[in-house]
Design an enzyme around this catalytic site. Sequence first.
Site, PDB file in Angstrom:
ATOM      1  N   GLU A  16     -15.372   1.794   1.913  1.00 58.41           N
ATOM      2  CA  GLU A  16     -16.660   1.735   1.462  1.00 58.41           C
ATOM      3  C   GLU A  16     -17.681   1.335   2.192  1.00 58.41           C
ATOM      4  O   GLU A  16     -17.373   0.405   2.871  1.00 58.41           O
ATOM      5  CB  GLU A  16     -16.849   1.077   0.106  1.00 58.41           C
ATOM      6  CG  GLU A  16     -17.693   1.799  -0.880  1.00 58.41           C
ATOM      7  CD  GLU A  16     -16.870   2.997  -1.718  1.00 58.41           C
ATOM      8  OE1 GLU A  16     -17.211   4.137  -1.276  1.00 58.41           O
ATOM      9  OE2 GLU A  16     -15.955   2.977  -2.401  1.00 58.41           O
ATOM     10  N   HIS A  17     -18.714   2.163   2.571  1.00 56.88           N
ATOM     11  CA  HIS A  17     -19.800   1.716   3.549  1.00 56.88           C
ATOM     12  C   HIS A  17     -19.098   1.647   4.918  1.00 56.88           C
ATOM     13  O   HIS A  17     -19.777   1.031   5.890  1.00 56.88           O
ATOM     14  CB  HIS A  17     -20.507   0.469   3.252  1.00 56.88           C
ATOM     15  CG  HIS A  17     -21.682   0.780   2.151  1.00 56.88           C
ATOM     16  ND1 HIS A  17     -22.787   0.757   2.568  1.00 56.88           N
ATOM     17  CD2 HIS A  17     -21.332   0.835   0.893  1.00 56.88           C
ATOM     18  CE1 HIS A  17     -23.380   0.823   1.463  1.00 56.88           C
ATOM     19  NE2 HIS A  17     -22.840   0.888   0.347  1.00 56.88           N
ATOM     20  N   THR A  18     -18.245   2.392   5.186  1.00 56.23           N
ATOM     21  CA  THR A  18     -17.483   2.481   6.533  1.00 56.23           C
ATOM     22  C   THR A  18     -17.911   3.641   7.311  1.00 56.23           C
ATOM     23  O   THR A  18     -17.813   4.001   8.485  1.00 56.23           O
ATOM     24  CB  THR A  18     -16.167   2.695   6.291  1.00 56.23           C
ATOM     25  OG1 THR A  18     -15.628   3.357   5.197  1.00 56.23           O
ATOM     26  CG2 THR A  18     -15.393   0.975   6.058  1.00 56.23           C
ATOM     27  N   ASP A  19     -18.489   4.951   6.398  1.00 60.06           N
ATOM     28  CA  ASP A  19     -18.693   6.229   7.204  1.00 60.06           C
ATOM     29  C   ASP A  19     -19.720   6.167   7.919  1.00 60.06           C
ATOM     30  O   ASP A  19     -19.597   6.692   9.245  1.00 60.06           O
ATOM     31  CB  ASP A  19     -18.962   7.112   5.961  1.00 60.06           C
ATOM     32  CG  ASP A  19     -19.922   7.106   4.910  1.00 60.06           C
ATOM     33  OD1 ASP A  19     -20.622   6.001   4.897  1.00 60.06           O
ATOM     34  OD2 ASP A  19     -20.154   7.947   4.153  1.00 60.06           O
TER      35      ASP A  19
ATOM     36  N   GLY B 122     -26.320   9.739 -11.145  1.00 62.50           N
ATOM     37  CA  GLY B 122     -26.356   8.422 -10.571  1.00 62.50           C
ATOM     38  C   GLY B 122     -25.393   7.459 -10.997  1.00 62.50           C
ATOM     39  O   GLY B 122     -25.617   6.363 -11.323  1.00 62.50           O
TER      40      GLY B 122
ATOM     41  N   SER C 252     -21.352  11.324  -6.495  1.00 56.59           N
ATOM     42  CA  SER C 252     -21.752  12.205  -5.760  1.00 56.59           C
ATOM     43  C   SER C 252     -22.393  13.475  -6.297  1.00 56.59           C
ATOM     44  O   SER C 252     -22.120  14.570  -5.833  1.00 56.59           O
ATOM     45  CB  SER C 252     -20.775  12.586  -4.545  1.00 56.59           C
ATOM     46  OG  SER C 252     -20.624  11.550  -3.885  1.00 56.59           O
ATOM     47  N   SER C 253     -23.339  13.310  -7.329  1.00 53.26           N
ATOM     48  CA  SER C 253     -23.731  14.324  -8.013  1.00 53.26           C
ATOM     49  C   SER C 253     -24.818  15.046  -6.960  1.00 53.26           C
ATOM     50  O   SER C 253     -24.991  16.280  -6.967  1.00 53.26           O
ATOM     51  CB  SER C 253     -24.615  13.956  -9.255  1.00 53.26           C
ATOM     52  OG  SER C 253     -25.457  12.838  -8.984  1.00 53.26           O
TER      53      SER C 253
ATOM     54  N   ASP D  57     -19.659  11.977   1.209  1.00 57.15           N
ATOM     55  CA  ASP D  57     -19.910  12.756   0.001  1.00 57.15           C
ATOM     56  C   ASP D  57     -19.908  14.150   0.368  1.00 57.15           C
ATOM     57  O   ASP D  57     -19.053  15.018  -0.364  1.00 57.15           O
ATOM     58  CB  ASP D  57     -20.988  12.221  -0.705  1.00 57.15           C
ATOM     59  CG  ASP D  57     -20.814  10.889  -0.835  1.00 57.15           C
ATOM     60  OD1 ASP D  57     -19.991  10.160  -0.775  1.00 57.15           O
ATOM     61  OD2 ASP D  57     -22.081  10.361  -1.244  1.00 57.15           O
TER      62      ASP D  57
HETATM   63  C1  GLA Z   1     -22.786   6.653  -0.870  1.00 60.83           C
HETATM   64  C2  GLA Z   1     -23.069   7.372   0.420  1.00 60.83           C
HETATM   65  C3  GLA Z   1     -21.983   7.633   1.309  1.00 60.83           C
HETATM   66  C4  GLA Z   1     -21.140   6.250   1.575  1.00 60.83           C
HETATM   67  C5  GLA Z   1     -20.956   5.540   0.268  1.00 60.83           C
HETATM   68  C6  GLA Z   1     -20.514   4.034   0.611  1.00 60.83           C
HETATM   69  O1  GLA Z   1     -21.920   7.466  -1.628  1.00 60.83           O
HETATM   70  O2  GLA Z   1     -23.629   8.550   0.146  1.00 60.83           O
HETATM   71  O3  GLA Z   1     -22.297   8.187   2.420  1.00 60.83           O
HETATM   72  O4  GLA Z   1     -21.821   5.636   2.394  1.00 60.83           O
HETATM   73  O5  GLA Z   1     -22.091   5.550  -0.777  1.00 60.83           O
HETATM   74  O6  GLA Z   1     -18.949   4.293   0.879  1.00 60.83           O
END
Ligand code: GLA
Length: 384
Positions: free
Chosen positions: A33-36, A121, A125-126, A171
């Site tokens: 998470e928050h690594t992309d 929300g 990833s809607s 996403d």
């Molecule tokens: C959201 C963002 C992604 C990613 C995640 C956290 O879904 O759209 O790009 O950063 O948060 O992992």
Amino acid sequence: MHDPSVFRSMHRERFEAEPAIFVAPGRVNLIGEHTDYAEGFVMPAAINFATLAGISPRNDGRIVVYSENYGEQRVFSAVELPGKGIGHWSDYPMGVAAVLAGEGHTIPPFSLTLWGDVPLGSGLSSSAAIEVATAFALLSLIGTAYPGPVLARLCQRAENEFVGASCGIMDQFISVNGRENHALLLDCRDLSFKLAPIPADVALVIANTMVKHSVAGGDYKTRRGESEAACAVIASHRPGVRFLRDATLEDLEQWGHEMDSKSLLRARHIISENLRTVAAAEALCKGDLEKLGRLMAEAHWSYSRDFEASCVEADAMVELAQDLPGLIGARLTGGGFGGCTVNLVEQESAGQFAEALGKRYAERVGIEPQIHICQAASGAHRVE
Ligand code: GLA
């Protein structure tokens, strides 16, 4: 997924034209998470919640987009596309049109119907599903196609440049490239990926805390900024470090004192999360579910304590799952600050697990959650 034949008649009645129909899935992220955006690793799976996009050509120079979810229609000129989003659902399809126009395509006039069952929300990833479904639809009308990774980048740009949300690539990538019964270990640096099969006796139980989350909101951006500040400190000593992907925990020991305390914590999450994500993919491929579960638990608490991206409700949802029969691993999934937890659960216990978790959560938090037993689905495609 909603019934495509109902969807077809919906479009036909509204626009008096036969649509070509495309579907793009939402996703759940198992770990990473928050690594992309730090060019690191993620391990998402596409899910059987999706957005349908129906498209047909027009001959009046207009773009008409209708969302069944919002019960609302918007009209634009095909020759004068808007340059920026206005904080409206139509930003997602129009952002895709604007990016494709920027790539040199002439955008023809069209009617577009959108209808999705990805909870809005809730960290599934809607928005990526809408972007990707629209992109498939529009490209078919234009009469061209892109390789999956390139298409994912274009949809990400729609969100970054038009909608104004600073998301990474995860996403959109998984919505385009998902595989049935598989998670993907994606290297966000070069977009290469490995398939990690999800065993048939393991269920994906997605538990919605019903606390709203938005990537366009300020917290996502703040976290990204804090972690990038930490990266800049390391880079001032080791110029080869361009993203936290390149940094190590030793770097933090050495130069952490030059960072503000929040940035240090954010970086510790991202650097350790990359290690966990690669290890988790290996564990999943080897069938070592115990290890996978342990890594998911570590990832959750790193996300909650170091990254401070969880919330009381999501922490409760994870805690309440711990001693339920069948649980392999649980953590908050997606951008954070609410949304859903992902629970890997032995298939035969999934029904009871979902029921018990829902009950416990309602009692503890006072909110009725939505709990879904999902499958890993394939990426976007045309529906015949
Ligand atoms: C959201 C963002 C992604 C990613 C995640 C956290 O879904 O759209 O790009 O950063 O948060 O992992």
